[in-house]
Design a protein around this motif. Structure first.
Motif, PDB file in Angstrom:
ATOM      1  N   ASP A   9       0.686  -1.228   0.076  1.00 10.41           N
ATOM      2  CA  ASP A   9       0.053   0.143   0.081  1.00 10.41           C
ATOM      3  C   ASP A   9       0.986   1.247  -0.088  1.00 10.41           C
ATOM      4  O   ASP A   9       0.333   2.394   0.149  1.00 10.41           O
ATOM      5  CB  ASP A   9      -0.827  -0.034   1.089  1.00 10.41           C
ATOM      6  N   VAL A  10       2.180   1.059  -0.246  1.00  9.72           N
ATOM      7  CA  VAL A  10       3.025   2.245  -0.314  1.00  9.72           C
ATOM      8  C   VAL A  10       3.153   2.704  -1.706  1.00  9.72           C
ATOM      9  O   VAL A  10       3.583   2.350  -2.366  1.00  9.72           O
ATOM     10  CB  VAL A  10       4.328   1.912   0.291  1.00  9.72           C
ATOM     11  N   PRO A  11       2.352   4.032  -1.772  1.00  4.83           N
ATOM     12  CA  PRO A  11       2.674   4.685  -3.135  1.00  4.83           C
ATOM     13  C   PRO A  11       3.763   4.779  -3.943  1.00  4.83           C
ATOM     14  O   PRO A  11       4.761   5.474  -2.834  1.00  4.83           O
ATOM     15  CB  PRO A  11       1.639   5.712  -3.237  1.00  4.83           C
ATOM     16  N   GLU A  12       4.223   4.822  -4.932  1.00  5.05           N
ATOM     17  CA  GLU A  12       5.487   5.207  -5.800  1.00  5.05           C
ATOM     18  C   GLU A  12       5.049   6.474  -6.697  1.00  5.05           C
ATOM     19  O   GLU A  12       3.926   6.185  -7.454  1.00  5.05           O
ATOM     20  CB  GLU A  12       5.913   4.119  -6.370  1.00  5.05           C
ATOM     21  N   ILE A  13       5.575   7.500  -6.643  1.00  8.31           N
ATOM     22  CA  ILE A  13       5.473   8.355  -7.391  1.00  8.31           C
ATOM     23  C   ILE A  13       6.378   8.513  -8.768  1.00  8.31           C
ATOM     24  O   ILE A  13       7.721   8.156  -8.492  1.00  8.31           O
ATOM     25  CB  ILE A  13       5.386  10.024  -6.758  1.00  8.31           C
ATOM     26  N   ARG A  14       6.019   8.687  -9.850  1.00 13.22           N
ATOM     27  CA  ARG A  14       6.507   8.891 -11.131  1.00 13.22           C
ATOM     28  C   ARG A  14       7.160  10.301 -11.236  1.00 13.22           C
ATOM     29  O   ARG A  14       6.376  11.171 -11.004  1.00 13.22           O
ATOM     30  CB  ARG A  14       5.879   8.299 -12.451  1.00 13.22           C
ATOM     31  N   PRO A  15       8.298  10.633 -12.035  1.00 10.96           N
ATOM     32  CA  PRO A  15       8.379  11.915 -12.043  1.00 10.96           C
ATOM     33  C   PRO A  15       7.514  12.613 -13.052  1.00 10.96           C
ATOM     34  O   PRO A  15       7.286  14.105 -12.484  1.00 10.96           O
ATOM     35  CB  PRO A  15      10.034  11.816 -13.067  1.00 10.96           C
ATOM     36  N   GLU A  16       6.842  12.490 -13.786  1.00 11.80           N
ATOM     37  CA  GLU A  16       5.766  13.086 -14.289  1.00 11.80           C
ATOM     38  C   GLU A  16       4.578  13.479 -13.774  1.00 11.80           C
ATOM     39  O   GLU A  16       3.830  14.397 -14.001  1.00 11.80           O
ATOM     40  CB  GLU A  16       5.406  12.381 -15.870  1.00 11.80           C
ATOM     41  N   GLN A  17       4.295  12.730 -12.603  1.00 14.05           N
ATOM     42  CA  GLN A  17       3.453  13.198 -11.565  1.00 14.05           C
ATOM     43  C   GLN A  17       3.646  14.159 -10.754  1.00 14.05           C
ATOM     44  O   GLN A  17       2.845  14.823 -10.095  1.00 14.05           O
ATOM     45  CB  GLN A  17       3.229  11.962 -10.709  1.00 14.05           C
ATOM     46  N   LEU A  18       5.049  14.827 -10.661  1.00 10.96           N
ATOM     47  CA  LEU A  18       5.290  15.923  -9.596  1.00 10.96           C
ATOM     48  C   LEU A  18       4.491  17.113 -10.167  1.00 10.96           C
ATOM     49  O   LEU A  18       4.252  17.910  -9.435  1.00 10.96           O
ATOM     50  CB  LEU A  18       6.754  15.988  -9.762  1.00 10.96           C
ATOM     51  N   PHE A  28      16.842  11.244   1.753  1.00 12.61           N
ATOM     52  CA  PHE A  28      17.456   9.961   1.412  1.00 12.61           C
ATOM     53  C   PHE A  28      18.793  10.161   2.189  1.00 12.61           C
ATOM     54  O   PHE A  28      19.298  10.950   2.731  1.00 12.61           O
ATOM     55  CB  PHE A  28      18.016  10.098  -0.195  1.00 12.61           C
ATOM     56  N   PRO A  29      19.446   8.693   2.278  1.00  9.18           N
ATOM     57  CA  PRO A  29      20.723   8.614   3.043  1.00  9.18           C
ATOM     58  C   PRO A  29      21.657   8.703   2.144  1.00  9.18           C
ATOM     59  O   PRO A  29      21.709   8.434   1.048  1.00  9.18           O
ATOM     60  CB  PRO A  29      20.662   7.142   3.726  1.00  9.18           C
ATOM     61  N   PRO A  30      22.988   9.496   2.344  1.00 11.16           N
ATOM     62  CA  PRO A  30      23.990   9.795   1.402  1.00 11.16           C
ATOM     63  C   PRO A  30      24.871   8.306   1.326  1.00 11.16           C
ATOM     64  O   PRO A  30      24.839   7.465   2.247  1.00 11.16           O
ATOM     65  CB  PRO A  30      24.868  11.037   1.947  1.00 11.16           C
ATOM     66  N   ARG A  31      25.208   8.125   0.218  1.00 11.84           N
ATOM     67  CA  ARG A  31      26.132   7.039  -0.090  1.00 11.84           C
ATOM     68  C   ARG A  31      27.503   7.661  -0.408  1.00 11.84           C
ATOM     69  O   ARG A  31      27.531   8.180  -1.405  1.00 11.84           O
ATOM     70  CB  ARG A  31      25.501   5.892  -1.208  1.00 11.84           C
ATOM     71  N   PHE A  32      28.553   7.668   0.261  1.00 10.95           N
ATOM     72  CA  PHE A  32      29.943   8.134   0.137  1.00 10.95           C
ATOM     73  C   PHE A  32      29.755   9.494  -0.320  1.00 10.95           C
ATOM     74  O   PHE A  32      30.426  10.367  -0.942  1.00 10.95           O
ATOM     75  CB  PHE A  32      30.631   7.475  -1.172  1.00 10.95           C
ATOM     76  N   GLY A  33      28.866  10.324   0.719  1.00 12.23           N
ATOM     77  CA  GLY A  33      28.513  11.740   0.547  1.00 12.23           C
ATOM     78  C   GLY A  33      27.825  12.456  -0.666  1.00 12.23           C
ATOM     79  O   GLY A  33      27.646  13.561  -0.666  1.00 12.23           O
ATOM     80  N   VAL A  34      27.245  11.468  -1.438  1.00  7.34           N
ATOM     81  CA  VAL A  34      26.288  11.942  -2.567  1.00  7.34           C
ATOM     82  C   VAL A  34      24.948  10.991  -2.630  1.00  7.34           C
ATOM     83  O   VAL A  34      24.979  10.132  -1.759  1.00  7.34           O
ATOM     84  CB  VAL A  34      26.817  11.855  -3.989  1.00  7.34           C
ATOM     85  N   MET A  35      24.166  11.614  -3.142  1.00  2.00           N
ATOM     86  CA  MET A  35      22.745  10.692  -3.152  1.00  2.00           C
ATOM     87  C   MET A  35      22.898   9.618  -4.023  1.00  2.00           C
ATOM     88  O   MET A  35      23.548   9.453  -4.914  1.00  2.00           O
ATOM     89  CB  MET A  35      21.606  11.727  -3.811  1.00  2.00           C
ATOM     90  N   LYS A  40      19.130  10.017  -8.273  1.00  5.02           N
ATOM     91  CA  LYS A  40      19.757  10.657  -9.240  1.00  5.02           C
ATOM     92  C   LYS A  40      18.852  10.743 -10.709  1.00  5.02           C
ATOM     93  O   LYS A  40      18.319  11.458 -11.359  1.00  5.02           O
ATOM     94  CB  LYS A  40      20.921  10.622  -9.655  1.00  5.02           C
ATOM     95  N   ALA A  41      18.737   9.133 -11.048  1.00  2.09           N
ATOM     96  CA  ALA A  41      17.900   8.788 -12.080  1.00  2.09           C
ATOM     97  C   ALA A  41      16.420   9.423 -12.204  1.00  2.09           C
ATOM     98  O   ALA A  41      15.882   9.930 -13.097  1.00  2.09           O
ATOM     99  CB  ALA A  41      17.790   7.381 -12.053  1.00  2.09           C
ATOM    100  N   PHE A  42      15.759   9.557 -10.843  1.00  2.00           N
ATOM    101  CA  PHE A  42      14.419  10.075 -10.669  1.00  2.00           C
ATOM    102  C   PHE A  42      14.834  11.615 -11.047  1.00  2.00           C
ATOM    103  O   PHE A  42      13.612  11.901 -11.854  1.00  2.00           O
ATOM    104  CB  PHE A  42      13.981   9.912  -9.470  1.00  2.00           C
ATOM    105  N   PHE A  43      15.589  12.490 -10.481  1.00  4.59           N
ATOM    106  CA  PHE A  43      15.857  13.920 -10.854  1.00  4.59           C
ATOM    107  C   PHE A  43      15.954  13.959 -12.325  1.00  4.59           C
ATOM    108  O   PHE A  43      15.633  14.914 -13.116  1.00  4.59           O
ATOM    109  CB  PHE A  43      16.911  14.482 -10.217  1.00  4.59           C
ATOM    110  N   TYR A  44      16.881  13.105 -12.985  1.00  2.91           N
ATOM    111  CA  TYR A  44      17.394  13.201 -14.500  1.00  2.91           C
ATOM    112  C   TYR A  44      15.922  13.052 -15.238  1.00  2.91           C
ATOM    113  O   TYR A  44      15.802  13.481 -16.375  1.00  2.91           O
ATOM    114  CB  TYR A  44      18.309  12.422 -14.748  1.00  2.91           C
ATOM    115  N   ALA A  45      15.000  12.026 -15.023  1.00  5.33           N
ATOM    116  CA  ALA A  45      13.983  11.812 -15.567  1.00  5.33           C
ATOM    117  C   ALA A  45      12.919  12.902 -15.617  1.00  5.33           C
ATOM    118  O   ALA A  45      11.987  12.898 -16.737  1.00  5.33           O
ATOM    119  CB  ALA A  45      13.277  10.595 -14.847  1.00  5.33           C
ATOM    120  N   LYS A  46      13.199  13.959 -14.876  1.00  2.60           N
ATOM    121  CA  LYS A  46      12.211  15.007 -14.925  1.00  2.60           C
ATOM    122  C   LYS A  46      13.021  16.180 -15.611  1.00  2.60           C
ATOM    123  O   LYS A  46      12.343  17.440 -15.273  1.00  2.60           O
ATOM    124  CB  LYS A  46      11.724  15.368 -13.690  1.00  2.60           C
TER     125      LYS A  46
END
Length: 77
Positions: A9-18, A28-35, A40-46
């Motif tokens: 029941d956890v909804p997922e949003i697609r970039p076009e729904q923003l 988000f938690p960082p991995r080696f200091g970056v997202m 990143k792919a979610f942001f690039y998709a929009k």
């Protein structure tokens, strides 16, 4: 990796729904200091939304959580 399954029941949003949202906040938690790459792919998709200024005037925020100022992954909370 023994990660529990996500509830169905956890909804997922697609970039076009923003563009339908009043505002947005991302965390988000960082991995080696970056997202993470998925984020990143979610942001690039929009990119089309940015180009069309479909999100202009909508408040947005980002937060992250880490246990060390350098974002060391073994201390990420």
């Amino acid at each position: 990796m023994k990660v529990p399954s996500k509830a169905g029941d956890v909804p997922e949003i697609r970039p076009e729904q923003l563009s339908e949202a009043d505002d947005s906040i991302f965390g988000f938690p960082p991995r080696f200091g970056v997202m993470e790459a998925q984020f990143k792919a979610f942001f690039y998709a929009k990119q089309e939304l940015w180009a069309a200024q479909a999100l202009a005037g909508k408040p947005a925020g980002i937060f992250w959580s880490t246990g060390f100022h350098g974002g060391r992954p073994e201390l990420t909370a």
